[in-house]
Design a protein around this motif. Structure first.
Motif, PDB file in Angstrom:
ATOM      1  N   THR A   1       0.615  -1.059  -0.397  1.00 33.73           N
ATOM      2  CA  THR A   1      -0.076  -0.083  -0.326  1.00 33.73           C
ATOM      3  C   THR A   1       1.106   1.234   0.069  1.00 33.73           C
ATOM      4  O   THR A   1       1.651   1.193   0.160  1.00 33.73           O
TER       5      THR A   1
ATOM      6  N   THR B   1      -1.025  -5.656  -1.061  1.00 39.09           N
ATOM      7  CA  THR B   1      -2.711  -5.666  -1.252  1.00 39.09           C
ATOM      8  C   THR B   1      -3.176  -6.677  -1.158  1.00 39.09           C
ATOM      9  O   THR B   1      -4.604  -6.709  -0.956  1.00 39.09           O
TER      10      THR B   1
ATOM     11  N   LYS C   1      -6.118   3.025   1.926  1.00 40.77           N
ATOM     12  CA  LYS C   1      -6.832   3.612   0.714  1.00 40.77           C
ATOM     13  C   LYS C   1      -6.442   5.384   0.554  1.00 40.77           C
ATOM     14  O   LYS C   1      -6.477   5.708  -0.368  1.00 40.77           O
TER      15      LYS C   1
END
Length: 447
Positions: free
Chosen positions: A140, A360, A390
């Protein structure tokens, strides 16, 4: 995953930051500049086949199972997992070992906020030549950005800490509180709770550097800028002032429990309802489950309150990488373990045992998202936390001497929590002054 408080850093742990200390991180054959050494997948596989031993310094508990699984898969490899201390205690030991050029581990756990300090002192290996620079899509954005410096990659993310609101639903229901979606609503609910129960507080805070910088991050503040050895520090920026203006209302209204996080009193308050919420990283569920068993079924998780109604912006709070010290003696084998623990099977093992993933694949898997947490009365907590991951705002930087800066936070900003000794904004400006002075003493150009 248990995340413990950051203790005061010993002076010896920051000696290598000084630009006046030459070669403090360079090992035998280490790269002192230019392109990183290239180590192919074939080289890594050959190292696994040849076997040997590596030493890993880390305190993160899920690594114990990862080590066992790795050794089962690669029986020629022995992994010596050592808890050399938590956070700053380990950093002190690591810096001392680097300075002495003796006893340096092959792999070390380094929190994201501390990584720049070790990178600047050339204490860590640039992993780009091992293929780490090709792993961006694996992680991420927040954790990935945290392990990069310039064109280099100096660690692989182990976990992440996107922030959310943890709240005691029993307390909220009892007093008719509404789960806040903005920080103005948060302050209003804090006032309402205190009127309803003079012994209860919306949350605790006695001054914590990691929490404060995370809140400024979410508010749009970017007090730190780093370009090599040129550093900017500005706690008068609008985002910082937005946070301090709101949080000062909680301080002035005596709406914050005067309880230090991770203390016995803190655990008690979380259990008996006198501390009603925490705004904290996604690694928190396991801590509540293990440390506040009396509140089983009472807590829930909601999105982090926003500065603007309808917004969707969060920040990171905590998280660690695994890095390879420049003085390590078996780097190909070390990278094989590091990759296994953070990218391959070990990433799933650690997620299954409560670590919040930086990968992810795990973050987006139905197995992860649909997990029901009995402690949270069956809530699918990871759906909230994954959404937060996110929404982490980009562009955050830590100081190359953040470890030192955090160690003096209590002496400056901490005074704002002591009955009007100073304001939070003035405390941050005092922290800025101390950090500027220290940075200049270490040879940085401060703007």
């Amino acid at each position: 995953m248990m995340v413990l408080p950051r203790r005061t850093l010993l002076v010896s742990a920051v000696l290598c930051v000084s630009l006046l200390v030459t070669g403090c991180g360079s090992g035998d054959g280490g790269d002192s500049g230019g392109s990183p050494a290239v180590v192919s997948d074939a080289d890594i596989e050959a190292a696994l086949e040849a076997g040997g031993s590596i030493t890993v310094w880390a305190w993160e508990p899920t690594l114990k199972q990862v080590v066992a699984d790795f050794q089962d898969r690669y029986p020629k490899v022995a992994v010596n997992l050592v808890n050399a201390g938590t956070g700053n205690d380990q950093y002190t030991a690591l810096q001392n070992a680097v300075a002495a050029r003796s006893g340096v581990p092959d792999i070390a756990q380094v929190e994201y906020y501390a990584l720049p300090q070790f990178v600047l002192s050339k204490s860590l290996t640039d992993l780009s030549g091992y293929g780490a620079d090709q792993l961006e899509a694996t992680f991420t954005p927040g954790p990935w950005n945290a392990v990069r410096s310039g064109d280099g990659v100096y660690g692989l993310p182990m976990d992440s800490g996107p922030m959310a609101l943890f709240y005691n639903k029993e307390v909220f229901d009892k007093h008719g509180l509404t789960v806040p979606t903005t920080w103005d609503e948060y302050v209003a609910e804090a006032e309402k709770l205190r009127r309803a129960d003079p012994d209860a507080y919306i949350t605790n805070d006695t001054g914590d550097a990691g929490f404060t910088t995370s809140m400024i991050w979410q508010a749009g503040g970017r007090p730190y800028s780093v370009d090599g050895t040129t550093v900017g520090i500005d706690f008068a920026d609008p985002g910082t002032q937005r946070f301090t203006a709101t949080w000062q209302r909680l301080i002035d209204g005596k709406l914050l429990a005067p309880v230090t996080s991770w203390s016995d009193a803190w655990y008690k308050g979380l259990g008996d309802g006198t501390i009603a919420t925490l705004v904290i990283g996604a690694w928190m569920p396991a801590n509540l489950e293990s440390g506040v068993q009396s509140a089983h079924g009472k807590w829930r998780v909601a999105p982090m309150p926003q500065w603007d109604a309808g917004g969707a912006v969060t920040a990171e709070n905590g998280g660690s990488s695994l890095a390879i010290p420049e003085q390590g003696t078996n780097k190909a084998l070390a990278y094989a373990f590091l990759r296994y623990a953070t990218v391959a099977e070990g990433a799933q093992t650690r997620t299954d045992r409560g670590a919040f993933p930086a990968t992810t694949a795990q973050l987006n898997s139905p197995r992860f998202l649909e997990k029901e947490f009995p402690y949270f009365d069956g809530q699918q907590v990871n759906q909230v936390l994954a959404e937060s991951a996110k929404q982490v705002a980009p562009g955050w930087s830590y100081l190359p001497f953040q470890v030192y800066a955090n160690s003096v936070f209590g002496d400056t900003v901490g005074r704002a929590y002591l009955g009007g000794a100073t304001t939070l904004q003035d405390g941050l400006l005092a922290w800025q002054d101390v950090s500027v002075t220290y940075g200049k003493e270490q040879g940085f150009t401060i703007r």
